[in-house]
Design a protein around this motif. Structure first.
Motif, mmCIF file in Angstrom:
data_model
loop_
_atom_site.group_PDB
_atom_site.id
_atom_site.type_symbol
_atom_site.label_atom_id
_atom_site.label_comp_id
_atom_site.label_asym_id
_atom_site.label_seq_id
_atom_site.Cartn_x
_atom_site.Cartn_y
_atom_site.Cartn_z
ATOM 1 N N GLU A 1 -4.268 5.731 -4.602
ATOM 2 C CA GLU A 1 -2.977 5.892 -5.276
ATOM 3 C C GLU A 1 -2.418 4.542 -5.724
ATOM 4 O O GLU A 1 -1.825 4.439 -6.814
ATOM 5 C CB GLU A 1 -1.974 6.590 -4.361
ATOM 6 N N THR A 2 -2.609 3.516 -4.893
ATOM 7 C CA THR A 2 -2.124 2.183 -5.261
ATOM 8 C C THR A 2 -2.804 1.705 -6.538
ATOM 9 O O THR A 2 -2.154 1.190 -7.463
ATOM 10 C CB THR A 2 -2.378 1.179 -4.128
ATOM 11 N N GLU B 1 0.848 -1.191 0.000
ATOM 12 C CA GLU B 1 0.000 0.000 0.000
ATOM 13 C C GLU B 1 0.887 1.245 0.000
ATOM 14 O O GLU B 1 1.757 1.399 0.858
ATOM 15 C CB GLU B 1 -0.910 -0.002 1.223
ATOM 16 N N THR B 2 0.691 2.110 -0.965
ATOM 17 C CA THR B 2 1.494 3.324 -1.061
ATOM 18 C C THR B 2 1.025 4.356 -0.038
ATOM 19 O O THR B 2 -0.030 4.209 0.572
ATOM 20 C CB THR B 2 1.405 3.917 -2.476
ATOM 21 N N GLU B 3 1.821 5.407 0.118
ATOM 22 C CA GLU B 3 1.489 6.436 1.102
ATOM 23 C C GLU B 3 0.147 7.089 0.806
ATOM 24 O O GLU B 3 -0.535 7.565 1.712
ATOM 25 C CB GLU B 3 2.594 7.500 1.145
#
Length: 471
Positions: free
Chosen positions: A281-282, A274-276
């Motif tokens: 966003e992912t 999982e991106t920030e």
């Protein structure tokens, strides 16, 4: 003398594994510690009794099926003994369920990466004996990579502990023996009884997003899998798992009624860090770009909550379970599951899968399910044999696939091993001299020849049709 249980009903519980074949067993022992294991081994060696070490018997190859063996079960040898954060090791007993190990280290913010499909049922000792892997092998590799030390009881009753040797360089002795731990990982019970293991762990890699992305054709999904392996497609997923159309049909039968596009010819199960920016966003960075690779991204199944992740992994695990259930319907008629899990270099994946489809069609195979670890060039292929005659025909077809896989620089087994039902495939992987060298190694650790007879080597009566001549 060891305490043996000879109750008929109790013995009936250890006569089979997930292969669907059954054997026979005159006695069962469940030792409480390594000293008990030593006594059992010494007694059997002295009496010349065959002895089969087993865990939870989740093997799919007949490796845990006794053929008049006395069975030593590790079900009482359980527990996480110690978690060493400084050395990043967890010490466990062999009968411990794999998922319990993962949960125990998670409480310390750590992670044990191997994740076999049956992690909630299989034992660590069994994982080591078969060099098990799972979906996340794509990123973290097989069980072998995570075994740092082993305590093993040999066929003489002697116990020895082996530790990894980790110098940058080593030229002492033959290569396969330079790290003795590797001899026992994947040995399928033939060299000794594992009574303790030290496993490497890593820091918890953090949350992930799980998705199932659908594609119009099987080849579309395979091209993406190869792209992830080569790095030509952005994303660095934790796993890349295939569903062909038959596998999707199994998934569609789940009580949750997942929304699978009717026009989908295949799917890939993917896990991304999982991106920030979180879920949106992912998806934006890792899933939506797959539209350029023919993905039907609008129909993607997405799991970001713990409950949804458990469900989506359950859908993945439903495929082999459904195949097993399908095959069991024909056991009384002599039918069996016929499966392969060869592995090839990823750049040959589309070629071997095309060969599988072509030859299956020519042979009139009525049910073919292709699924599993294509990110590693390691597909699982399931066929149902509805009678003994059909099993024979399908097994010959599996021979052709395994032979072709080795010709492509691959192997006949990517994770489940040889056991007793795939012994006739081994000749494609190694010349006779190498197989005899393996036998010679076994005779050193097991001089009386009591351990797991029939596993890997054809020393016992066939449990399934076997072919050792020209096809």
């Amino acid at each position: 003398m060891a305490r043996w249980n000879r109750d008929v009903d109790t013995l009936a519980t250890v006569l089979s594994d997930e292969s669907g074949v059954k054997g026979s067993c005159p006695g069962l022992a469940r030792p409480a510690d390594s000293y008990d294991v030593q006594q059992i081994v010494r007694e059997c060696a002295g009496l010349g009794r065959k002895l089969l070490p087993v865990g939870e018997q989740t093997a799919t190859t007949g490796a845990a099926v006794p053929q008049d063996d006395w069975v030593v079960s590790t079900r009482k040898l359980t527990g996480v003994v110690d978690i060493d954060r400084e050395r990043m090791l967890v010490e466990v007993l062999p009968g411990t369920i794999t998922a319990e190990v993962k949960r125990a280290v998670a409480t310390e913010g750590l992670y044990y990466p191997p994740d076999p499909t049956s992690e909630n049922e299989c034992s660590i000792g069994g994982n080591i004996a078969s060099n098990a892997s799972g979906a996340r092998t794509f990123r973290w590799g097989m069980t072998r990579r995570w075994v740092e030390g082993l305590e093993v009881v040999f066929g003489t009753g002697e116990t020895q502990t082996f530790w990894r040797r980790t110098p940058d360089k080593n030229t002492a002795g033959y290569g396969p023996f330079q790290d003795p731990v590797d001899l026992f990982v994947g040995s399928e019970g033939t060299l000794g009884v594992i009574t303790r293991a030290w496993l490497r762990v890593v820091q918890d890699p953090g949350p992930f997003i799980a998705v199932v992305v659908f594609f119009p054709t099987l080849s579309d999904a395979l091209k993406v899998a190869v792209g992830y392996r080569s790095g030509s497609i952005f994303g660095n997923p934790r796993c890349v798992e295939l569903f062909d159309r038959q596998a999707l049909n199994y998934v569609a039968a789940h009580p949750s009624k997942p929304d699978i596009p009717i026009t989908a010819g295949s799917g890939l199960y993917l896990e991304f860090d999982e991106t920030e920016g979180g879920l949106e966003e992912t998806l934006e960075r890792r899933v939506f770009p797959l539209k350029g690779h023919e993905a039907m991204v609008d129909g993607t199944l997405v799991a970001s909550t713990d409950a949804d992740k458990r469900l989506i992994r359950e859908l993945r695990h439903l495929v082999p379970e459904s195949g097993n259930v399908e095959a069991k319907r024909y056991h009384e008629a002599g039918g069996l599951k016929v499966s392969t899990e060869f592995a090839v270099p990823s750049q040959r994946l589309l070629e071997i899968m095309s060969f599988v489809e072509e030859t299956a069609r020519e042979s009139g195979v009525d049910l073919l399910a292709r699924y599993g670890h294509v990110g590693n060039g390691h597909p699982h292929i399931f066929m149902r044999g509805r009678s003994l005659e059909e099993v024979v025909r399908l097994k010959l077809l599996a021979h052709r696939w395994c032979q072709r896989a080795v010709e492509m620089g691959g192997t006949v087994s990517g994770e489940h091993g040889i056991g007793k039902t795939r012994r006739d495939f081994l000749r494609y992987a190694y010349p006779p001299t190498v197989i005899e060298a393996m036998r010679a190694v076994k005779s050193v650790f097991d001089p009386v020849g009591i351990f797991a007879r029939g596993n890997i080597f054809p020393e016992t009566e066939s449990l399934v049709p076997e072919f050792f001549g020209d096809l």
